[in-house]
Write a protein that holds these residues in place. Sequence first.
Motif, PDB file in Angstrom:
ATOM      1  N   GLY A  60      44.605 161.200  72.370  1.00  9.30           N
ATOM      2  CA  GLY A  60      44.831 159.760  72.291  1.00  9.30           C
ATOM      3  C   GLY A  60      45.809 159.328  71.220  1.00  9.30           C
ATOM      4  O   GLY A  60      46.733 158.546  71.498  1.00  9.30           O
ATOM      5  N   ALA A  95      39.893 162.032  71.822  1.00 14.91           N
ATOM      6  CA  ALA A  95      40.057 161.925  70.374  1.00 14.91           C
ATOM      7  C   ALA A  95      41.231 162.765  69.883  1.00 14.91           C
ATOM      8  O   ALA A  95      41.858 162.448  68.866  1.00 14.91           O
ATOM      9  CB  ALA A  95      38.775 162.353  69.667  1.00 14.91           C
ATOM     10  N   TRP A 122      40.978 155.172  74.182  1.00 14.02           N
ATOM     11  CA  TRP A 122      41.433 155.298  72.798  1.00 14.02           C
ATOM     12  C   TRP A 122      42.170 153.999  72.482  1.00 14.02           C
ATOM     13  O   TRP A 122      43.223 153.725  73.043  1.00 14.02           O
ATOM     14  CB  TRP A 122      42.352 156.509  72.620  1.00 14.02           C
ATOM     15  CG  TRP A 122      42.934 156.591  71.239  1.00 14.02           C
ATOM     16  CD1 TRP A 122      44.105 156.025  70.804  1.00 14.02           C
ATOM     17  CD2 TRP A 122      42.374 157.266  70.116  1.00 14.02           C
ATOM     18  NE1 TRP A 122      44.303 156.298  69.477  1.00 14.02           N
ATOM     19  CE2 TRP A 122      43.244 157.059  69.024  1.00 14.02           C
ATOM     20  CE3 TRP A 122      41.210 158.009  69.927  1.00 14.02           C
ATOM     21  CZ2 TRP A 122      42.994 157.593  67.759  1.00 14.02           C
ATOM     22  CZ3 TRP A 122      40.956 158.530  68.661  1.00 14.02           C
ATOM     23  CH2 TRP A 122      41.844 158.328  67.597  1.00 14.02           C
ATOM     24  N   LEU A 161      38.553 155.740  69.193  1.00 13.74           N
ATOM     25  CA  LEU A 161      37.560 155.738  70.260  1.00 13.74           C
ATOM     26  C   LEU A 161      36.536 154.637  70.009  1.00 13.74           C
ATOM     27  O   LEU A 161      35.984 154.529  68.916  1.00 13.74           O
ATOM     28  CB  LEU A 161      36.844 157.083  70.328  1.00 13.74           C
ATOM     29  CG  LEU A 161      37.617 158.271  70.898  1.00 13.74           C
ATOM     30  CD1 LEU A 161      36.794 159.539  70.747  1.00 13.74           C
ATOM     31  CD2 LEU A 161      37.974 158.042  72.361  1.00 13.74           C
ATOM     32  N   HIS A 194      37.108 156.090  79.657  1.00 18.19           N
ATOM     33  CA  HIS A 194      37.094 156.262  78.203  1.00 18.19           C
ATOM     34  C   HIS A 194      38.406 155.699  77.663  1.00 18.19           C
ATOM     35  O   HIS A 194      39.464 155.865  78.292  1.00 18.19           O
ATOM     36  CB  HIS A 194      36.949 157.730  77.822  1.00 18.19           C
ATOM     37  CG  HIS A 194      35.606 158.315  78.153  1.00 18.19           C
ATOM     38  ND1 HIS A 194      34.567 158.334  77.250  1.00 18.19           N
ATOM     39  CD2 HIS A 194      35.132 158.888  79.289  1.00 18.19           C
ATOM     40  CE1 HIS A 194      33.515 158.890  77.810  1.00 18.19           C
ATOM     41  NE2 HIS A 194      33.833 159.234  79.059  1.00 18.19           N
TER      42      HIS A 194
END
Length: 273
Positions: A172, A169, A203, A209, A201
């Motif tokens: 990204g 977060a 972005w 996200l 994960h």
Amino acid sequence: MRVPFIKMHGLGNDFVVLDRRKDDWPAMTAKAARALADRRTGVGCDQLILLEKSERADFRMRIFNSDGGEVEACGNAARAVALLHGDPARVETDGGIIALSPANSGASVDMGSPRFDWDEIPLGYAMDASAMPVGWSEGKDTLEAPMAVNVGNPHAVFFVDDANAVDLAAIGPMIENDPVFPERVNVNVASVAGESHLRLHVWERGAGLTRACGTGACATGVAAIRKGLVQSPVTVTLPGGDLVIKWQQGGSITMTGPAAEAFRGEFEWGDFA
């Protein structure tokens, strides 16, 4: 004017689907897409999906991120649309024509062939896209030398020891908006969990996200297979669940996973236009 919508999701990556293949109503705008995507004052979604007639395929799928920007591809949305359509179909997107096949409360999607050249990603200037000579640091995190892959939209894929440990977060947005990516980029951070297993994960460009990203899973699976880190088919575990990615060098990508319909409703077009 009342407009019907279908709320759907793929592994928690959620969509407002508007089916315009038969009905005629005003053209979608970035303002309307942002307003409908707003989780407090709109319907709420990561992406707004617009289905239209096509002269090149069975129908056309347009994708608007929650910031109102229109993008080329969305793998999770493709599975949701396959479930909604109910039959195999060829679908026109701005990233190319894809093939959908509903199966087992979800779908398999032929996402087409990945592209690896710097100008196909695109990157801002010529460089080795398999290990870009660039890096970014934010707080405790440093991400370097990603592989860039275009799977209908641009992705930067980083392999790290522990994908869960990266504050995506924070870092990204910096990578997404770096000038080296003239069309911005989706940022993927992955770790190898087995010979055919990745943890990921993402972005997402224009959305932030999300619990899952289908094109991110495709790009990351392809990058890991190409680097020899895993074998195809590879299971990609995202916060929302698992997707299975199959790919062989020179071929097209097949993504398989679930999708679901949450609910249906209507809104007044004038409240969001």
